[in-house]
Each structure stands twice: as C-alpha cells, then as structure tokens.
Scaffold this active site. Sequence first.
Site, PDB file in Angstrom:
ATOM      1  CG  ASN A 186      21.297  96.911   9.668  1.00 59.77           C
ATOM      2  OD1 ASN A 186      20.191  96.616  10.099  1.00 59.77           O
ATOM      3  ND2 ASN A 186      21.978  96.115   8.854  1.00 59.77           N
ATOM      4  CE  LYS A 199      26.622  92.501  10.051  1.00 56.06           C
ATOM      5  NZ  LYS A 199      26.332  93.218   8.795  1.00 56.06           N
ATOM      6  CB  THR A 232      27.638  96.851   9.785  1.00 52.68           C
ATOM      7  OG1 THR A 232      28.107  95.678   9.122  1.00 52.68           O
ATOM      8  CG2 THR A 232      26.144  96.978   9.539  1.00 52.68           C
ATOM      9  CE  LYS A 237      27.267  88.970   7.271  1.00 48.73           C
ATOM     10  NZ  LYS A 237      28.115  90.173   7.072  1.00 48.73           N
ATOM     11  CB  SER A 289      25.923 100.277   6.837  1.00 49.48           C
ATOM     12  OG  SER A 289      25.125  99.718   7.858  1.00 49.48           O
ATOM     13  CB  ALA A 307      22.314  93.541  -2.932  1.00 50.59           C
ATOM     14  NE  ARG A 367      10.233  82.440  -3.534  1.00 51.98           N
ATOM     15  CZ  ARG A 367      10.114  81.351  -2.786  1.00 51.98           C
ATOM     16  NH1 ARG A 367       9.173  80.469  -3.059  1.00 51.98           N
ATOM     17  NH2 ARG A 367      10.932  81.149  -1.774  1.00 51.98           N
TER      18      ARG A 367
END
Length: 337
Positions: free
Chosen positions: A262, A197, A254, A109, A260, A10, A32
């Site tokens: 997470n 975060k 986030t 990240k 989000s 994304a 790939r």
Amino acid sequence: MRIAVLGAGAWGTAVAIAAARGATEPVRLWLRDAEQARAMAATRVNQRYLPQVRLPEQVEVVSGAIADAVAQADLVVLGTPLAALRQSLQMLCAAGQPAAHVPVVWLCKGVEPTGEAGAVGRLPHEVYADVGGPWPCGVLSGPSFALEVAQGRPTALVAASRDAQVRRLLVQAFHGSVLRVYENDDVTGVEVGGAVKNVLALATGICDGLELGLNARAALITRGLAEMTRLGLALGGRAETFMGLSGVGDLVLTATGGLSRNRRVGLLLAEGRSMPEILASLGHVAEGVHCARAVVQRAAGLGVHMPISEAVVRLLDGQVDAHALVQGLLGRDPTVE
C-alpha cells in the site's frame, strides 16, 4: 494440532510456514490451482508469492476438494484476500466441513465493497455473519510482513475472537520463540485497524513520494490514527485496541515499511503513475486500493469525519492529483486535537 490453511498467497504461505515450526502434525496448505500446487510440492517454493523462503517438510501442499483439505482439521485458517472471503466461507458451508466445533479464522484485512445502492461495506466478521457459518471464529492480525514471518524474524500478532477457546487455540498454534501472539476479544477494533491502516499507508506513501519530510509523515500517521480510532469507536470497538498491535502497530509498519504494498502504491501515485499501471506492476493485492471507498462510505453513514481517507478516495477516483491532495489537507481550517 492439525491445521489447514486455505489459500497460498504470500501471507497464507507465511502463516503455514510459521505454524509448521515445531508442529507435530503436518500443516496442510490448500491451493485452488492444481498446477501451482504440484509445482510448489515439487520445488518446495512458492515461486509466485514468496520465492525467498523454502517450505518446511511439515507443510503439506494440496489441491482438490476443499472438504478433503479441511477433513480432520483442528483449526482452519482462511489465507485468502478479503475479496474471496465470502466465497471461501460459502464453499466450506456447501462442503459441510469442517465439523461445527472446529474454529475457522481469517487473515484478511479490509472492508468488503458493495455495489448495492445504499448498502455499506462489511468487515470480515460481518461477512462471516452474513454467510451464517456454524463454526467458532476469529481473526489473526497485527503488524506483520509475510516475508519476515516466513523467515522467522521476531513478530507479534493479535488473536482476536469473542470466543476464549478460539483465542487460546490460536496462541497454541502460532505462539513460539520468534512469534508472539496476544489475545484480544475486540474483533471489531482489530478489524477496523487492519482495514484503515492500508488506506492511510497509501496517503503516507504519497507524502514520502512528494518528499514532504519526516515531520509531515509523523503528522499524517498521528492524525490518521485519530481517524481510525473514531471509526472504530463508532462501530463498537474499544479505544485501547487502537493503541495496540492491530492499531498503531500495524499502521506504523504499513505506512513506513519498505515491504508495504500500500505504501508502494502511494509512492508510485506521487510519481504520477496511473492506477492500472501501478496495480499491474505489483503482482500482489494492495487492499487499501480496494477498500478505501468502502471505508469512507461506512464512516459517512455513521457521521464519522475521515479527511485523510476521503482525500485518498478522491485521488483514486481521479478527482485530484497527489499535489492537490496535500494542498487540500493542509488548507483545512484549524481545529483542536
């Protein structure tokens, strides 16, 4: 400018779309998986990761040899998750491409976990140093959901590099009417913010899932920012970085944003769902799950206390449930701010 983006998740797809706005040269987006590349080239949609946004004609979808994908590029952007960063860099080294003067930057990240006893997890720039690539390098980070960037909604990012030319090139490549890009030479601080975060967003999702209230959420985010800053300073980052886009900005987005992943994991954990069930339902990577333990291990090695992050790891390890996690944090002895 000729830009090659490697990896069509994304975020990689969104960054390719952003770069294509107003570009005079095609933006090459490398996958790939040859079959997925053919489907994207034909339908002009990333059906798996970003089905809501059509690819502009300036985005050229390719597969095949990675050396061909980055040939003649003026900027190479690695859009892979952190778990694939090391391998991607090694592939570029083996291919002998791009040319040594061409900047290579990453979007991922987190902290790369390690299975070696006594070893500590590595931030992305440390992974790059391990591989020993010859290129000037940097990171593009900040508070940004892929969907909103792809849709052209206003967003501000940070171009971090110790090399001023890399920072300027990233601004030239991505800064525009809806995407602002700010320069920063504190790579360590920017990467620590991007990693921690995600862990704190898991905790905030749990807080909201248990309906503890807005006061609790504000306290959790604020104390989490203090944890992030302590770790960043111990690793050599600057305090002001954590007051900026890649620190408090990315944390607030986030921890509270509905897009989000997470935060979504935290909400589902609060419902009592199992981790395998949660990860299977996401369909995308939730970096906080994968790097939480590495963050806490790195902090422990530096003598940095991170009680919220430590509680998240205990939950992920099955040592406590969501309710016990909250009780443990609230039951800590009083201290000073």
